[in-house]
Design an enzyme around this catalytic site. Structure first.
Site: not given
Length: 769
Positions: A274, A665-666, A545, A733, A663, A735-736, A660
């Site tokens: 993180f 699920k993730t 990416a 992305g 996955n 993640g954040e 887009r």
């Protein structure tokens, strides 16, 4: 959601190779693919290993004759060591070595993250145990090596030190009084002005003008930082918990005067990061102590050690002022303030980032000042800038909505910009309005009672709130990949990238299977080794990416090599890379799919068992042409006890526009994880510093609170799944983006429940009583 990875079959329709650039022209052919591995809710390929305890982390790698390291820390914020008594530690049972500045090897200063050095990775540029100087309270002053961890830790507790303390700035208020400097991010000033925003604010029909504060925060990954390493002559092998293996290898080579190829860094399993787990002093000190002792060393930081050595999120104070017309259109948007840092690091807290891209306004005034403390260097922490900046901006917009008497969702949508307000560039993809409308309908926003305190269930006051989420889509330079295809139909991707729990290998296997026209189970992804191609960073939500563009380049190179193996009588003879596509475990002509040849046949014809190609991704020129962001709409319901002030989040929904989804699920897991971290930001996380000494006084999970299961409600996530035509795979992305906007949505819901507006995080019960 579950899926059988083995059920994902190769494409029946030929997939053309990806483009050789992303600034314009043809989009990635994968954005049109539906029904194959891409987008499927595939379980993580490393999930079974982690469940069984077979995934070996840095603190679990066994090395022969290994010793264990413990640190002793300074207890003053600034000054010099005048006495350092290590005799008792040296004589303690099992002690192999005590290293201090008096006997540490001479080391070159290591460039910091975001410094002018291209591969800087350190948290700061301070000397590492090279002299008697103290720069922060908690700085390592000694390394003890013992035959066991317990022996090393006990010996470290026996070290006695005295200091000649010097005046230190340990108070944020004092740092502000001393003034600061213009903050910068990657060399660019964090400042933007368009028109006279102060004058427009003064003349506005409706206005808000308030100050919002966010505290210092510390990283608390369940797997603390650790390193296990060994020297073999002048070659160094490092098993590290890092999210930048190539940069760490380069940095350690700089520190010890080595060639980069003499340092090998391995980090297949990072654990949570993180924004932490770059390169901090403990790794360099472990390598220095191992060289001095002539034995392998493991240094696994204790939880307290993480607080002393690894930086966290910077404290901020932010002014947000908005002037609007009676119909809600913004005439002025002002977002300015200060963030705390040290002088010898380059990491800011760019809290004006959301204001630079979210709303149209007649005038803008955005500015971040850096004020300096004598403390541990701050660093990136999930959505640095956006997470705390969105709290201030989105809280202020809610306050403005109430003054105008307008629905908060409608006010936000009324100020949607046609182009990026900060840069003027067109958006590569922006479907925030769709995300808001879909989320509002699913959450039941229409039933909201706009009156504060209007809903009550016994002692519990109930309210709902919303906020906008945003995070930029980035792609760092340096991406490269090696792609190997064997005659038995197996494909392998090798990248110096990282897995921190987000499913890197799984997502990239899905992408590569689509590109090659292979079943998903025939594709593997190897990562986490500095010997692999590329200089990757698992950060800024951009690694997917960065890898994706590198795999496109490697795939194009591989197709070119395959075509070179085709003879004149081959169905593919005379065709170029852009004239063929992948289908059914082979290549075919895009114009005439009947001209098809399997990979096995191509390799057979060239008398090859396998073929490899390595290539680098093109520079990220797309960012020069487009404003690229993920967006989201957060909706929150809270229950607040009128008796105790306790806040319980009872429902949360995030509706996202993030291109887009590779996955399902993730992606859902990443978005929910970000939201949970946002709940901690809103309600509990705070690093407490004794301003008399500069010492962190709550360096444990017993005293620094993070969300537990009981604090987390059911979290619903949804997304538009509209590809960005200018991004690899059409993806952004994620993640954040999940953490951004959450604190404001919670604060706005609390106001709707109680009528109390809290502008200082975290929102603890005492602020509501």
């Amino acid at each position: 959601m579950t899926a059988d990875a083995g059920a994902a079959r190769p494409a029946r329709v030929a997939i053309a190779p990806g483009p050789d650039g992303w600034a314009g022209g043809e989009p990635d052919p994968l954005i049109r693919r539906r029904g194959g591995p891409l987008g499927a809710p595939v379980s993580r390929v490393d999930g079974g290993l982690k469940v069984r305890g077979a995934a070996r982390f840095a603190a679990e790698v066994p090395l022969a004759s290994m010793v264990y390291a413990a640190l002793a820390f300074s207890t003053v914020a600034r000054g010099r060591i005048v006495r350092l008594d290590t005799a008792a530690a040296e004589g303690a049972p099992g002690v192999v070595l005590v290293m201090t500045y008096r006997n540490a090897p001479r080391m070159t200063a290591v460039p910091a993250l975001l410094s002018p050095a291209p591969n800087g990775a350190m948290g700061d540029e301070l000397p590492i145990m090279q002299d008697d100087r103290i720069h922060w309270n908690g700085q390592p002053i000694a390394v003890v090596l013992g035959e066991t961890q317990e022996q090393a830790g006990h010996a470290a507790s026996l070290i006695e030190a005295s200091y000649e303390a010097e005046p230190a700035v340990t108070s944020f208020e004092e740092a502000k009084r001393r003034g600061g400097e213009q903050a910068a991010y990657a060399g660019q000033p964090l400042s933007l002005q368009a028109g006279d925003a102060e004058a427009a604010l003064s003349a506005a029909a409706v206005k808000v003008d308030a100050v919002y504060r966010t505290p210092f925060q510390n990283h608390n990954a369940i797997e603390p930082e650790a390193v296990t390493l060994a020297w073999d002559g002048d070659d160094l092998t490092v098993h590290d918990s890092t999210r930048m293996v190539s940069r760490v290898a380069w940095s350690l080579a700089q520190a010890f005067g080595l060639k980069e190829e003499q340092v090998h860094v391995s980090s297949p399993y990072v654990g949570g990061a993180f924004g932490s787990k770059t390169l901090w002093q403990h790794t360099v000190l472990a390598a220095a102590a191992a060289r001095l002792a002539g034995r392998p060393v493991r240094m696994a930081l204790s939880r307290e050690g993480v607080y002393r050595v690894v930086g966290g999120r910077a404290r901020t104070e932010q002014r947000v002022a908005i002037g609007a017309q009676a119909d809600g259109r913004f005439d002025a948007l002002i977002h300015t303030g200060a963030m705390a840092k040290i002088r010898r690091n380059y990491v800011p807290e760019p809290f004006i980032s959301p204001a630079m891209c979210l709303y149209a306004a007649g005038s803008l005034k955005l500015d971040v000042r850096a004020v300096y403390l004598d403390m541990l260097a701050n660093t990136f922490m999930r959505a640095p800038g956006e997470s705390v900046g969105s709290f201030a901006l989105e809280s202020a917009i809610d306050e403005l909505a109430e003054r105008i008497g307008m629905d908060p969702v409608e006010l936000r949508l009324r100020n949607e910009p046609a182009a990026d307000p900060g840069s003027g560039k067109p958006f590569s993809s922006r479907h925030l309005a769709e995300a808001y409308r879909a989320g509002a309908e699913r959450f039941g926003w229409a039933s909201r009672d706009p009156r504060p305190g209007g809903r009550r269930d016994g002692e519990w006051l109930t309210g709902i709130g919303c906020a906008t989420a945003t995070y930029p889509h980035l792609r760092f330079p340096g991406g490269a990949a090696r792609l190997t295809l064997s005659k038995d139909g197996q494909a392998r991707v090798e990248v110096a990238a990282h897995e921190m729990g987000m499913g890197t290998a799984t997502a990239q296997a899905q992408v590569t299977a689509e590109r090659l026209g292979l079943p998903l189970e025939q594709v593997s992804v190897a990562y986490g080794e500095s010997s692999f191609p590329g200089v990757f960073v698992a950060g800024a939500s951009q690694q997917t990416a960065q890898i994706g563009a590198a795999v496109v380049a490697a795939h194009r190179a591989l197709v070119a090599e395959l075509l070179r193996l085709c003879g004149g009588d081959s169905p593919l003879a005379g065709l170029g890379v852009d004239q063929v596509g992948a289908r059914g475990g082979g290549l075919c002509s895009l114009a005439d799919p009947r001209r098809w040849l399997s990979y096995a046949s191509i390799l057979d014809g060239g008398d090859r068992d396998e073929i490899s190609a390595e290539a680098s991704a093109p520079p990220p020129a797309e960012a020069e042409h487009w404003s690229m962001h993920s967006f989201g709409a957060d909706f929150c319901e809270v229950r607040v006890s009128a008796v105790t002030g306790e806040t319980r989040v009872s429902r949360f929904l995030g509706s996202f526009d993030c291109g887009r989804v590779i996955n399902a699920k993730t992606a859902a897991s990443q978005l929910r994880g970000g939201i949970i971290m946002g709940l901690g930001l809103a309600l509990m996380e705070e690093t407490l510093i004794d301003e008399r000494s500069g010492r962190i006084v709550n360096p444990s999970l017993a005293e620094y609170h993070v969300p537990a299961h009981a604090d987390v409600p059911e979290i619903d996530v949804m997304w538009t799944d509209i590809p960005d035509p200018h991004a690899p795979m059409g993806a952004h992305g994620i993640g954040e983006i999940g953490i951004t906007g959450v604190a404001a949505a919670v604060a706005n819901a609390i106001y709707n429940a109680t009528g109390t507006r809290v502008r200082d995080l975290p929102i603890t019960p005492d602020k509501l009583l």
